[in-house]
Design a protein around this motif. Structure first.
Motif, short mmCIF file in Angstrom:
data_model
loop_
_atom_site.label_atom_id
_atom_site.label_comp_id
_atom_site.label_asym_id
_atom_site.label_seq_id
_atom_site.Cartn_x
_atom_site.Cartn_y
_atom_site.Cartn_z
N ALA B 96 0.63 -1.27 0.05
CA ALA B 96 0.01 0.01 0.03
C ALA B 96 0.70 1.38 0.00
N ILE B 97 1.94 1.33 0.88
CA ILE B 97 2.77 2.26 0.82
C ILE B 97 3.67 2.63 -0.33
N THR B 98 4.07 1.54 -0.91
CA THR B 98 5.09 1.77 -2.12
C THR B 98 4.58 1.21 -3.23
N SER B 99 3.31 1.54 -3.59
CA SER B 99 2.56 0.80 -4.85
C SER B 99 3.14 1.45 -5.99
N LYS B 100 3.79 2.90 -5.80
CA LYS B 100 4.44 3.44 -7.09
C LYS B 100 5.51 2.83 -7.65
N ASN B 101 6.14 2.20 -6.64
CA ASN B 101 7.66 1.63 -7.02
C ASN B 101 7.03 0.24 -7.78
N PHE B 102 5.93 -0.42 -7.47
CA PHE B 102 5.58 -1.57 -7.98
C PHE B 102 5.25 -1.25 -9.69
N TYR B 103 4.45 -0.16 -9.44
CA TYR B 103 3.94 0.23 -10.83
C TYR B 103 5.10 0.47 -11.85
N ARG B 104 5.97 1.22 -11.14
CA ARG B 104 7.20 1.55 -11.99
C ARG B 104 8.09 0.48 -12.54
N THR B 105 8.31 -0.62 -11.86
CA THR B 105 8.74 -1.75 -12.21
C THR B 105 8.08 -2.53 -13.06
N LEU B 106 6.59 -2.66 -13.02
CA LEU B 106 5.87 -3.02 -13.96
C LEU B 106 5.85 -2.38 -15.36
N ALA B 107 6.03 -1.28 -15.33
CA ALA B 107 6.18 -0.34 -16.44
C ALA B 107 7.41 -0.22 -17.17
N VAL B 108 8.65 -0.90 -16.65
CA VAL B 108 9.86 -0.89 -17.09
C VAL B 108 10.00 -1.64 -18.36
N TRP B 109 9.52 -2.63 -18.65
CA TRP B 109 9.28 -3.31 -19.77
C TRP B 109 8.31 -2.91 -21.02
N ASN B 110 7.58 -1.64 -20.98
CA ASN B 110 6.66 -1.52 -21.74
C ASN B 110 7.20 -1.28 -22.88
N GLN B 111 8.36 -0.40 -23.46
CA GLN B 111 8.80 -0.29 -24.65
C GLN B 111 10.38 -1.05 -24.79
N SER B 112 10.32 -2.20 -25.47
CA SER B 112 11.64 -2.80 -25.75
C SER B 112 11.81 -2.69 -27.20
N ASN B 113 13.20 -2.67 -27.36
CA ASN B 113 13.53 -2.53 -28.86
C ASN B 113 13.48 -4.01 -29.47
N SER B 114 13.90 -3.90 -30.89
CA SER B 114 13.56 -5.08 -31.37
C SER B 114 14.49 -5.25 -32.83
N HIS B 115 14.92 -6.29 -33.31
CA HIS B 115 15.69 -6.29 -34.59
C HIS B 115 15.28 -7.31 -35.45
N PRO B 116 15.26 -7.34 -36.58
CA PRO B 116 14.48 -8.26 -37.41
C PRO B 116 15.22 -9.58 -37.40
N LEU B 117 16.55 -9.55 -37.07
CA LEU B 117 17.16 -10.76 -37.03
C LEU B 117 16.96 -11.79 -35.89
N PHE B 118 16.48 -10.81 -34.76
CA PHE B 118 16.53 -11.66 -33.50
C PHE B 118 15.08 -11.79 -32.81
N ILE B 119 14.08 -11.58 -33.80
CA ILE B 119 12.53 -11.25 -33.25
C ILE B 119 12.05 -12.86 -32.81
N GLU B 120 12.63 -13.80 -33.77
CA GLU B 120 12.14 -15.04 -33.29
C GLU B 120 12.70 -15.67 -32.04
N SER B 121 13.90 -15.27 -31.93
CA SER B 121 14.57 -15.80 -30.54
C SER B 121 13.91 -14.99 -29.58
N ASP B 122 13.81 -13.94 -29.51
CA ASP B 122 12.93 -12.98 -28.48
C ASP B 122 11.63 -13.70 -28.30
N ALA B 123 10.97 -13.79 -29.15
CA ALA B 123 9.49 -14.40 -28.89
C ALA B 123 9.69 -15.64 -28.19
N ARG B 124 10.84 -16.56 -28.49
CA ARG B 124 10.88 -17.77 -28.03
C ARG B 124 11.09 -17.94 -26.46
#
Lengths: 399, 474
Positions: B96-124
């Protein structure tokens, strides 16, 4: 009161203003030659003589375990006090070197007018002010408690007053020390109470200022490491900036020199603090367990328990302050090279990349504050000391 | 307004866990599809009501402990129960007190980079992470329900009594108490009748929800660690193809003057070849587009318009592909480092509290274990408490340890790939990466300790030592 606090700020020493004022008032920081220096040194000598009388008293009461523990819990702290004052005065030259360079480094950084750096400086300056004022309050409260505790004991228990009037019990004393005159009655008692109060005041000031100064300097280094990390992250901008080779190497050189300076001065600070901390860490566990035994022996009234508990808490906080901030510097120094990695090094040419590699090799070096040759000042040491004190306490309280 | 919010990144992976946490009464008010005033008010009321029930009953248990503290065995047993459920209260308050930190951690991976060569490995590897996270969630939920069932079952065995100390004769007396899973003080008489049934049902609810509160938060922490580990596995897996790709970039000596010159001629090649649509595919973020427009792919030095000096005859496009692959690798690794440090900042203090409470609980349990005298209810309940507490500690130690192992093995993967075939750029890339990965990424409990199997071993060792010493002293 806040007006008085802002008066302590010194523009030529932006971070160290209040602590330097404190050190100068209690006679440790003696920048001016002359009469004041002589007077302060005489006061320090008198304090050393007083500590010796405490040891003499300990020798006389050594068979009475309860009184001996009571003596020890204050005597050991006063030993550390005079050692702190003595070493500070003896190594004035090195402390002066550190103070000057700290202020110079800060002024240089402020002149760069970089927003990120200024924000970090403001943050750690604010933090160190909070810590100093909190610690000064804590020491003041402890000193007042120690001085007034016998008075409170006298006033609170009517049985005690009876006994004293009858002559069966001695007047309550603030600290236990030997005196060449009769200290239990009349004029001798009054003199001793005055001496004890003055010594408490002096000792409290020494401890408060020395510790506050050390902690502020350690916080300074951790803040500087944060600035260094932020500078490393911004070495090449965000990868889009066109940075020439000469410019890139110059920036790398700045970071490198900053780190070298930080290492140099932390080493000097460590060499100044380490012997004192070594002595302190050794006797810390004994001080804890002596106070804890006093707390739980059956004869103590609840009033006495309050003041002993407060004293014990102040001791723990003092050790924790050192351990926590040194631990912080250690962790910061371990994460500085992540700053280099986080910069846009992949956008640079091979020659610049090799310089980046060498820079990160240099930044790999960790900054540790030690307590003597055996231990480091970290949170793990703090926990180990607490565990050790608890073991001694269980042994002593079973007797 | 039923606006469907598209969840992304960690939030969509951890949605079952998040939903369960909301159900159990944590103060988790984000990630709902319906955010109208009425429903958010209802949710707040729901969480508050749960919190009030849990705290009130906990206080009743504590009152019971304080009231019957004369007899040592009774006091020890009650203290262990109170400490056992202290985890739930602490975790509820912490979230209850530190829920902001939890939301921040959950949002860390919202934008991730990608590369056409490695999309398949990433998905796997992403799919692998998802499977593991789901399995962990089901396992922990199953264990929680199993524990509650065991607890309720064991209530019906043995004598339902309370031990009292008779002050005059110094004997231990027994007094009957209601046959309930937990000993607590109630303002009403719960010995029999409707109040007994009410108290029993309430206690089952209370057991289930307080255990769920504590365990679900631990599951979220471990799921984050699983995700980070699988991402590191992905990076290790693409190291080899990366080297092979850059092997096509020969050790090419560029014209030094061109390299360092910030000349106006570079600005003339601002516009990329519009026919080469592949280039657009390489760069997924706006930043990359911006870089292409400035001419040098990824702000790397261009080596002249025509690659006459390149023996392999690679076009500029292929060089940029190789370099962008390196950039993808480095940026992804930095993203993982950010995620792990965010996890550490968020959950470190909770781990510290957990370890403090568990240490005291395990010490008391070691003392209780010396009094086991046969295969009875007492033995089963002591063993149950011990295994549950040790299991909780083991749960996060093992995942913390895996993170440490994975992050230090990245360096081995870098050295073991065929870097000698790669270009000079790839070699410096390997050097810098190895320098960084020498230090393993670890989670620390607010800098007091590191979460690893060493921690679990030291806790276990301490329990065994106390047990041995206490048995000897008897």
């Amino acid at each position: 009161m806040f007006q008085a606090l802002t008066n302590l700020e010194d523009p030529s020493n932006p971070l160290l203003g209040p602590t330097l004022w404190g050190l100068q008032t209690w006679g440790m920081w003696q920048p001016n030659k002359g009469l004041s220096r002589v007077i302060y040194n005489i006061i320090h000598l008198l304090a050393i003589i007083f500590v010796l009388t405490q040891y003499v008293e300990l020798w006389y009461i050594r068979s009475n375990l309860e009184m001996a523990l009571r003596n020890l819990s204050v005597t050991m702290l006063s030993t550390v006090c005079v050692v702190k004052a003595g070493t500070f005065i003896a190594w004035q030259k090195y402390w002066k070197n550190i103070f000057e360079n700290v202020s110079m480094l800060e002024k240089e950084q402020k002149n760069k007018r970089d927003d990120t750096i200024n924000k970090i400086i403001k943050k750690y300056t604010g933090y160190s002010r909070t810590v100093i004022y909190f610690y000064w309050c804590l020491v003041t409260v402890t000193v007042i408690t120690v001085i007034l505790a016998p008075l409170v004991i006298y006033l609170s228990s009517s049985k005690r007053r009876e006994e004293i009037r009858n002559g069966t019990a001695a007047y309550p004393e603030i600290m236990s020390s030997w005196a060449p005159f009769d200290k239990t009655r009349g004029f001798g008692y009054v003199i001793l109470v005055t001496i004890h109060s003055l010594i408490c005041f002096y000792g409290g000031g020494i401890v408060a200022n020395y510790d506050a100064n050390a902690v502020v300097l350690i916080t300074f280094f951790s803040g500087q490491l944060e600035i260094l990390k932020s500078n490393c992250e911004r070495l090449f901008g965000d990868g889009q900036e066109q940075v020439s080779y000469v410019e890139a190497v110059r920036r790398i050189q700045d970071c490198h020199q900053h780190h070298v300076i930080l290492i140099k001065y932390t080493r000097i600070l460590n060499s100044l603090l380490s012997p004192v901390m070594f002595l302190y860490v050794i006797i810390c566990s004994f001080m804890f367990c002596a106070s804890a035994v006093q707390l739980t022996t059956e004869g103590t009234t609840s009033m006495q328990q309050v003041w002993i508990a407060e004293y014990l808490i102040a001791l723990v906080v003092q050790l924790f302050l050192y351990c926590w901030h040194s631990n912080k510097v250690l962790y910061m120094s371990k994460t500085v090279d992540e700053g280099v990695y986080a910069s846009a090094w992949w956008s640079q040419s091979l020659s610049v990349r090799r310089c980046v590699l060498l820079l990160s090799g240099q930044l790999n070096k960790t900054i540790r504050f030690t307590a003597g040759p055996f231990t480091e000042l970290t949170v793990a040491t703090f926990v180990a000391i607490l565990k050790g004190s608890y073991s001694y306490y269980t042994l002593l309280s079973k007797k | 307004m039923m606006t469907k919010i598209k969840t992304q990144g960690l939030v969509s992976d951890l949605m079952p866990n998040i939903k369960l946490m909301q159900l159990a009464g944590h103060f988790l008010f984000n990630y709902h599809s319906d955010n109208s005033g009425m429903s958010s008010l209802l949710r707040k009321i729901y969480s508050s009501v749960h919190a009030i029930f849990i705290v009130v009953h906990y206080v009743c248990m504590a009152v019971n402990m304080a009231k019957y503290s004369d007899e040592v065995n009774e006091l020890t047993a009650n203290t262990i129960t109170v400490l056992f459920f202290a985890h739930s209260i602490i975790k509820l308050a912490f979230f209850a007190i530190t829920s902001k930190n939890f939301y921040r951690t959950l949002a860390v991976w919202n934008q991730s980079n990608s590369h056409p060569l490695f999309i398949e490995s990433d998905a796997r590897y992403h799919q692998l992470a998802l499977t593991k996270m789901r399995r962990l969630l089901y396992f922990i939920c199953g264990m929680t329900i199993f524990s509650v069932i065991c607890w309720v079952t064991i209530t019906f065995f043995g004598d339902s009594v309370r031990l009292l100390m008779d002050k005059e004769t110094n004997e231990t007396l027994t007094e009957p108490v209601p046959r309930l899973p937990l000993k607590a003080w109630y303002p009403f008489d719960a010995m029999s009748g409707t109040m007994y049934v009410v108290a029993f049902v309430f206690q089952i609810y209370w057991l289930l929800f307080s255990m769920a509160i504590a365990n679900l938060m631990d599951v979220m922490f471990c799921s984050w660690l699983i995700f980070a580990c699988e991402q590191l596995q992905h990076l290790k897996a693409i190291m080899k193809p990366l080297m092979e790709l850059s092997a096509s970039l020969d050790t090419y000596r560029p014209n030094t003057a061109d390299l360092f010159k910030v000349s106006s001629s570079e600005k003339s090649e601002k516009i990329p070849d519009p026919i080469d649509m592949d280039i657009r595919g390489i760069y997924s973020t706006q930043q990359d587009f911006g870089m292409t427009l400035r001419g040098a792919g990824g702000r790397l030095q261009t080596f002249g318009q025509q690659n006459l000096n390149n023996p392999n005859g690679l076009s500029q496009k292929q060089e940029m592909l190789a370099r962008s692959a390196i950039k993808y690798w480095v940026e992804r690794h930095k993203h993982i480092v950010r995620l792990v440090s965010s996890i550490g900042d968020t959950y470190g203090t909770a781990l510290l509290f957990h370890m403090l409470v568990s240490t005291i609980t395990l010490t008391l349990l070691a003392y209780q274990a010396t009094k086991v005298d046969g295969l009875n209810v007492y033995a089963f309940s002591t063993v149950g408490y011990l295994s549950y507490t040790l299991g909780q500690v083991f749960h996060f130690c093992i995942f913390g340890n895996r993170l440490i192992e994975e992050s230090s093995s990245v360096m081995e993967a870098a050295y073991s790939c065929q870097w000698y075939d790669g270009s000079e750029e790839a070699k410096t890339f390997v050097q810098i990466v190895c320098q960084q990965c020498q230090k393993a990424m670890s989670i620390s409990g607010a800098k007091f300790f590191t979460v690893s199997l060493d921690l679990f071993a030291s806790v276990l060792g301490a329990v065994v030592t106390y047990f041995m010493v206490l048995v000897q002293l008897k």
